[in-house]
Design a protein around this motif. Sequence first.
Motif, PDB file in Angstrom:
ATOM      1  N   GLU A 202       0.848  -1.194   0.000  1.00 56.03           N
ATOM      2  CA  GLU A 202       0.000   0.000   0.000  1.00 56.03           C
ATOM      3  C   GLU A 202       0.883   1.244   0.000  1.00 56.03           C
ATOM      4  N   VAL A 203       0.600   2.153  -0.939  1.00 55.13           N
ATOM      5  CA  VAL A 203       1.409   3.363  -1.069  1.00 55.13           C
ATOM      6  C   VAL A 203       1.229   4.251   0.151  1.00 55.13           C
ATOM      7  N   VAL A 204       2.350   4.673   0.754  1.00 53.91           N
ATOM      8  CA  VAL A 204       2.344   5.573   1.910  1.00 53.91           C
ATOM      9  C   VAL A 204       2.468   7.018   1.448  1.00 53.91           C
ATOM     10  N   ARG A 205       3.447   7.269   0.602  1.00 54.95           N
ATOM     11  CA  ARG A 205       3.613   8.614   0.063  1.00 54.95           C
ATOM     12  C   ARG A 205       4.549   8.584  -1.135  1.00 54.95           C
ATOM     13  N   LYS A 206       4.585   9.704  -1.849  1.00 55.24           N
ATOM     14  CA  LYS A 206       5.444   9.847  -3.008  1.00 55.24           C
ATOM     15  C   LYS A 206       6.586  10.804  -2.696  1.00 55.24           C
ATOM     16  N   VAL A 207       7.718  10.547  -3.342  1.00 54.89           N
ATOM     17  CA  VAL A 207       8.908  11.383  -3.141  1.00 54.89           C
ATOM     18  C   VAL A 207       9.368  11.882  -4.506  1.00 54.89           C
ATOM     19  N   LYS A 208       9.579  13.190  -4.635  1.00 60.14           N
ATOM     20  CA  LYS A 208      10.049  13.762  -5.889  1.00 60.14           C
ATOM     21  C   LYS A 208      11.553  14.003  -5.824  1.00 60.14           C
ATOM     22  N   GLY A 209      12.210  13.723  -6.940  1.00 56.10           N
ATOM     23  CA  GLY A 209      13.651  13.978  -7.034  1.00 56.10           C
ATOM     24  C   GLY A 209      14.466  12.762  -6.635  1.00 56.10           C
ATOM     25  N   ASP A 210      15.323  12.302  -7.551  1.00 53.05           N
ATOM     26  CA  ASP A 210      16.136  11.115  -7.274  1.00 53.05           C
ATOM     27  C   ASP A 210      17.007  11.295  -6.035  1.00 53.05           C
ATOM     28  N   GLU A 211      17.478  12.538  -5.831  1.00 52.62           N
ATOM     29  CA  GLU A 211      18.377  12.785  -4.700  1.00 52.62           C
ATOM     30  C   GLU A 211      17.665  12.665  -3.359  1.00 52.62           C
ATOM     31  N   ASN A 212      16.339  12.680  -3.358  1.00 52.89           N
ATOM     32  CA  ASN A 212      15.572  12.585  -2.115  1.00 52.89           C
ATOM     33  C   ASN A 212      15.144  11.161  -1.762  1.00 52.89           C
ATOM     34  N   LEU A 213      15.336  10.231  -2.692  1.00 50.58           N
ATOM     35  CA  LEU A 213      14.811   8.882  -2.476  1.00 50.58           C
ATOM     36  C   LEU A 213      15.396   8.232  -1.226  1.00 50.58           C
ATOM     37  N   LEU A 214      16.721   8.211  -1.135  1.00 50.95           N
ATOM     38  CA  LEU A 214      17.355   7.533   0.003  1.00 50.95           C
ATOM     39  C   LEU A 214      17.049   8.218   1.329  1.00 50.95           C
ATOM     40  N   PRO A 215      17.289   9.532   1.471  1.00 55.52           N
ATOM     41  CA  PRO A 215      17.025  10.153   2.793  1.00 55.52           C
ATOM     42  C   PRO A 215      15.566  10.056   3.222  1.00 55.52           C
ATOM     43  N   GLU A 216      14.628  10.208   2.279  1.00 54.85           N
ATOM     44  CA  GLU A 216      13.224  10.127   2.652  1.00 54.85           C
ATOM     45  C   GLU A 216      12.815   8.696   2.989  1.00 54.85           C
ATOM     46  N   PHE A 217      13.405   7.747   2.275  1.00 56.90           N
ATOM     47  CA  PHE A 217      13.104   6.341   2.570  1.00 56.90           C
ATOM     48  C   PHE A 217      13.641   5.956   3.935  1.00 56.90           C
ATOM     49  N   MET A 218      14.833   6.420   4.282  1.00 55.06           N
ATOM     50  CA  MET A 218      15.397   6.104   5.589  1.00 55.06           C
ATOM     51  C   MET A 218      14.565   6.740   6.709  1.00 55.06           C
ATOM     52  N   LYS A 219      14.020   7.928   6.475  1.00 58.94           N
ATOM     53  CA  LYS A 219      13.132   8.522   7.472  1.00 58.94           C
ATOM     54  C   LYS A 219      11.903   7.644   7.692  1.00 58.94           C
ATOM     55  N   GLU A 220      11.381   7.114   6.610  1.00 58.89           N
ATOM     56  CA  GLU A 220      10.188   6.274   6.705  1.00 58.89           C
ATOM     57  C   GLU A 220      10.509   4.969   7.430  1.00 58.89           C
ATOM     58  N   ILE A 221      11.696   4.418   7.174  1.00 54.75           N
ATOM     59  CA  ILE A 221      12.110   3.197   7.869  1.00 54.75           C
ATOM     60  C   ILE A 221      12.257   3.469   9.362  1.00 54.75           C
ATOM     61  N   GLU A 222      12.853   4.608   9.709  1.00 53.13           N
ATOM     62  CA  GLU A 222      13.006   4.962  11.130  1.00 53.13           C
ATOM     63  C   GLU A 222      11.639   5.088  11.804  1.00 53.13           C
ATOM     64  N   ALA A 223      10.682   5.678  11.112  1.00 52.22           N
ATOM     65  CA  ALA A 223       9.332   5.800  11.666  1.00 52.22           C
ATOM     66  C   ALA A 223       8.693   4.429  11.820  1.00 52.22           C
ATOM     67  N   PHE A 224       8.903   3.578  10.830  1.00 50.78           N
ATOM     68  CA  PHE A 224       8.372   2.221  10.876  1.00 50.78           C
ATOM     69  C   PHE A 224       8.936   1.445  12.074  1.00 50.78           C
ATOM     70  N   LEU A 225      10.249   1.555  12.275  1.00 47.57           N
ATOM     71  CA  LEU A 225      10.888   0.848  13.393  1.00 47.57           C
ATOM     72  C   LEU A 225      10.441   1.421  14.736  1.00 47.57           C
ATOM     73  N   ALA A 226      10.282   2.738  14.803  1.00 43.89           N
ATOM     74  CA  ALA A 226       9.812   3.352  16.046  1.00 43.89           C
ATOM     75  C   ALA A 226       8.431   2.853  16.407  1.00 43.89           C
ATOM     76  N   GLU A 227       7.556   2.697  15.432  1.00 45.06           N
ATOM     77  CA  GLU A 227       6.217   2.174  15.686  1.00 45.06           C
ATOM     78  C   GLU A 227       6.298   0.741  16.216  1.00 45.06           C
ATOM     79  N   ARG A 228       7.146  -0.074  15.586  1.00 46.42           N
ATOM     80  CA  ARG A 228       7.273  -1.471  16.033  1.00 46.42           C
ATOM     81  C   ARG A 228       7.808  -1.553  17.446  1.00 46.42           C
ATOM     82  N   ARG A 229       8.788  -0.728  17.769  1.00 45.02           N
ATOM     83  CA  ARG A 229       9.393  -0.768  19.095  1.00 45.02           C
ATOM     84  C   ARG A 229       8.444  -0.289  20.177  1.00 45.02           C
ATOM     85  N   ASN A 230       7.509   0.571  19.816  1.00 40.23           N
ATOM     86  CA  ASN A 230       6.573   1.112  20.784  1.00 40.23           C
ATOM     87  C   ASN A 230       5.362   0.204  21.012  1.00 40.23           C
ATOM     88  N   ARG A 231       5.201  -0.786  20.166  1.00 42.95           N
ATOM     89  CA  ARG A 231       4.057  -1.693  20.348  1.00 42.95           C
ATOM     90  C   ARG A 231       4.292  -2.596  21.553  1.00 42.95           C
TER      91      ARG A 231
END
Length: 357
Positions: A328-357
């Motif tokens: 399921e699509v969470v969000r879109k990211v524009k610009g190739d240079e933003n793919l990695l940093p924005e994806f890592m932010k999303e992974i950090e948020a994902f892990l924070a949610e898992r750790r808080n459960r």
Amino acid sequence: MKRKQTRTLRVGNVGIGGDNPVRVQSMCNTDTRDVMSTVAQINRLAEAGCEIVRLAVPDDKAAAALAAIREQSPVPLIADIHFDHRLALAALDAGLEGLRINPGNIGNESKVDAVVRAAKAAGAPIRIGVNGGSLEKDLLKQFGGPTPEAMVESGLRHVAMLEKRGFHDIKISLKTSSVLNTIAAYQLMSEKVDYPLHIGITEAGTLLRGAVKSAVGLGILLHQGIGDTLRVSLTHDPVAEIGVAYEILRALGLRERGPEIISCPTCGRTEIGLIELAEKVEEALRGVEEVFTVAVMGCVVNGPGEAREADIGIAGGRGLGIIFRKGEVVRKVKGDENLLPEFMKEIEAFLAERRNR
């Protein structure tokens, strides 16, 4: 897949054999006499998931450094000894939790007696390590070379010397650079003894070749239920051995550590630097221990659907990336240079949610 039930022993606080998981080992390639660099490498190995580390002990100076290394090591240590029984005694005095030594190579009966007494007193197991390149001359003549049968016979000779002295905390390895001969040797030994087996393909080669040979040989043995500890031997930084070892275990459903990264092969439809992106994601997640699945896909049209089972993923197109969870699509990211940093932010948020459960 059913693992053979072997005897249980302990290397320090790490259980081996029986119902324990297949343990991951490695060996330092530092000069053991250099305490600082050796401890630093042990720490790096431990952070990568290595559970037991072996150290070369070639002389008295190396033996003298062992106590300081042992004091600072977060994982159990095994002393690798050749020919000199005094070094084995010194290693045990320094507090090391195990020995890799072949009793037939350390001198007369009294020297073997001394090592066995010390190992018993310390509660330290002994690994008998047979190498196809250094078999006894009479066995080479009897079997016509370093055959699997010759290797097993060599191992059993050393085992008999320990059993004769009432010592049974034994682990056995039978290594050659030949994948097929190594497999055959371990299969034969597994039929004859119930001691834990340490598996590996020795002198396997550089990173790619060594990983492939190890994956084939160790994968076959593990799928047959053979193997209680393993080392992936690479002509490379020993830390890389740990990652390969866990990927072999993960592929067989035996153990998991850290994220599994899936990525599609590149093709003519790929419009981003997928290879570089996948490698950067893998590197950024190297220190993460949580088990989850990450997808790095090269097509925004098919990527989310093809990787719908991934916990979190990214699919890139021309100037655009889509971050998704379970397809399921969470969000879109524009610009190739933003793919990695924005994806890592999303992974950090994902892990924070898992750790808080």
